[in-house]
Design a protein around this motif. Structure first.
Motif, PDB file in Angstrom:
ATOM      1  N   GLY A   1      -5.741   8.741   4.972  1.00  0.00           N
ATOM      2  CA  GLY A   1      -6.590   8.339   3.856  1.00  0.00           C
ATOM      3  C   GLY A   1      -6.761   6.844   3.694  1.00  0.00           C
ATOM      4  N   CYS A   2      -6.119   6.086   4.550  1.00  0.00           N
ATOM      5  CA  CYS A   2      -6.282   4.632   4.518  1.00  0.00           C
ATOM      6  C   CYS A   2      -7.140   4.200   5.703  1.00  0.00           C
TER       7      CYS A   2
ATOM      8  N   ILE B   1       0.868  -1.172   0.000  1.00  0.00           N
ATOM      9  CA  ILE B   1       0.000   0.000   0.000  1.00  0.00           C
ATOM     10  C   ILE B   1       0.910   1.229   0.000  1.00  0.00           C
ATOM     11  N   ALA B   2       0.707   2.143  -0.943  1.00  0.00           N
ATOM     12  CA  ALA B   2       1.560   3.330  -1.053  1.00  0.00           C
ATOM     13  C   ALA B   2       1.638   4.075   0.282  1.00  0.00           C
TER      14      ALA B   2
ATOM     15  N   ASP C   1      -3.898  -7.459  11.078  1.00  0.00           N
ATOM     16  CA  ASP C   1      -4.106  -6.033  10.924  1.00  0.00           C
ATOM     17  C   ASP C   1      -4.234  -5.673   9.442  1.00  0.00           C
ATOM     18  N   VAL C   2      -5.295  -4.939   9.087  1.00  0.00           N
ATOM     19  CA  VAL C   2      -5.613  -4.664   7.683  1.00  0.00           C
ATOM     20  C   VAL C   2      -5.572  -3.162   7.404  1.00  0.00           C
ATOM     21  N   ILE C   3      -4.925  -2.829   6.286  1.00  0.00           N
ATOM     22  CA  ILE C   3      -4.890  -1.463   5.760  1.00  0.00           C
ATOM     23  C   ILE C   3      -5.619  -1.482   4.420  1.00  0.00           C
ATOM     24  N   VAL C   4      -6.538  -0.515   4.214  1.00  0.00           N
ATOM     25  CA  VAL C   4      -7.240  -0.383   2.942  1.00  0.00           C
ATOM     26  C   VAL C   4      -6.988   1.028   2.414  1.00  0.00           C
ATOM     27  N   ASP C   5      -6.462   1.128   1.212  1.00  0.00           N
ATOM     28  CA  ASP C   5      -6.175   2.427   0.608  1.00  0.00           C
ATOM     29  C   ASP C   5      -7.458   3.011   0.022  1.00  0.00           C
TER      30      ASP C   5
ATOM     31  N   ALA D   1      -1.930   5.244  -6.303  1.00  0.00           N
ATOM     32  CA  ALA D   1      -1.680   4.117  -7.223  1.00  0.00           C
ATOM     33  C   ALA D   1      -2.216   2.806  -6.661  1.00  0.00           C
ATOM     34  N   THR D   2      -2.446   2.745  -5.346  1.00  0.00           N
ATOM     35  CA  THR D   2      -2.947   1.517  -4.727  1.00  0.00           C
ATOM     36  C   THR D   2      -4.381   1.680  -4.211  1.00  0.00           C
ATOM     37  N   PHE D   3      -5.126   2.648  -4.771  1.00  0.00           N
ATOM     38  CA  PHE D   3      -6.521   2.875  -4.387  1.00  0.00           C
ATOM     39  C   PHE D   3      -7.307   1.567  -4.475  1.00  0.00           C
TER      40      PHE D   3
END
Length: 182
Positions: free
Chosen positions: A119-120, A11-12, A86-90, A96-98
């Motif tokens: 923003g994530c 994730i960017a 643990d989860v990150i969502v863009d 670029a990783t939206f």
């Protein structure tokens, strides 16, 4: 001395930091955060709030949460007891990783911390009972800026590792990405 080397995640702007406890006959010592060591990820941001969560039941999902607008915050998350996925969502449309997600297992034993950029969205599933997380935030909590997306959004298709055993009413009511962004 760099005691917390960073590794970029898919994730960017997201990173994982690996800490190394120093042990002797007395026990151990470990640096949890150092702006010098985490500078590549953290930059000049200031930590303004530190939060703690305790999740009693394994399988519980918390999230996926974020703050939007001027109150958007970056955060460091570290598991200090137990084990979580643990989860990150863009959710940054210009990224670029939206719409991509990535998960990292955090535990007291593996001594990792994850950096989640502004923003994530962030969430986790407890893999062990009595899991405790420490959060270092770069913006104050503002209920008016709180947002979230459904943990089971089919567009994200997050593959949670366990059956979800507990979810708050607030998290159960979170919208899909489509409903949030149109």
């Amino acid at each position: 001395m760099t005691s917390n080397p960073l590794s970029a995640l898919p994730i960017a702007g997201a990173f994982v930091a690996q800490s190394s406890p120093k042990e002797d006959a007395r026990g151990s010592f470990m640096r949890l955060f150092c702006a010098n060591d985490f500078g590549e990820a953290h930059g000049a941001r200031q930590i303004v709030q530190i939060n703690w969560s305790h999740t009693v039941t394994a399988g519980t999902v918390r999230g996926l949460h974020f703050q939007q607008g001027a109150e958007a915050d970056a955060k460091w998350v570290r598991c200090v007891e137990g084990r979580v996925w643990d989860v990150i969502v863009d959710l940054r449309p210009a990224s670029a990783t939206f719409m991509k997600w990535h998960a990292v297992e955090l535990s007291a034993a593996n001594c990792r911390a994850v950096f989640i950029p502004e923003g994530c969205a962030h969430g986790f599933q407890s893999l062990e009972p009595d899991s405790r997380l420490l959060y270092l935030h770069t913006a104050f909590h503002n209920p008016a800026a709180e947002r979230g997306v459904a943990f089971n959004d089919p567009q994200l298709a997050i593959g949670w590792p366990r059956e979800v055993t507990l979810l708050s009413e607030r998290d159960r009511a979170l919208p899909t990405v489509q409903a949030l962004f149109g």
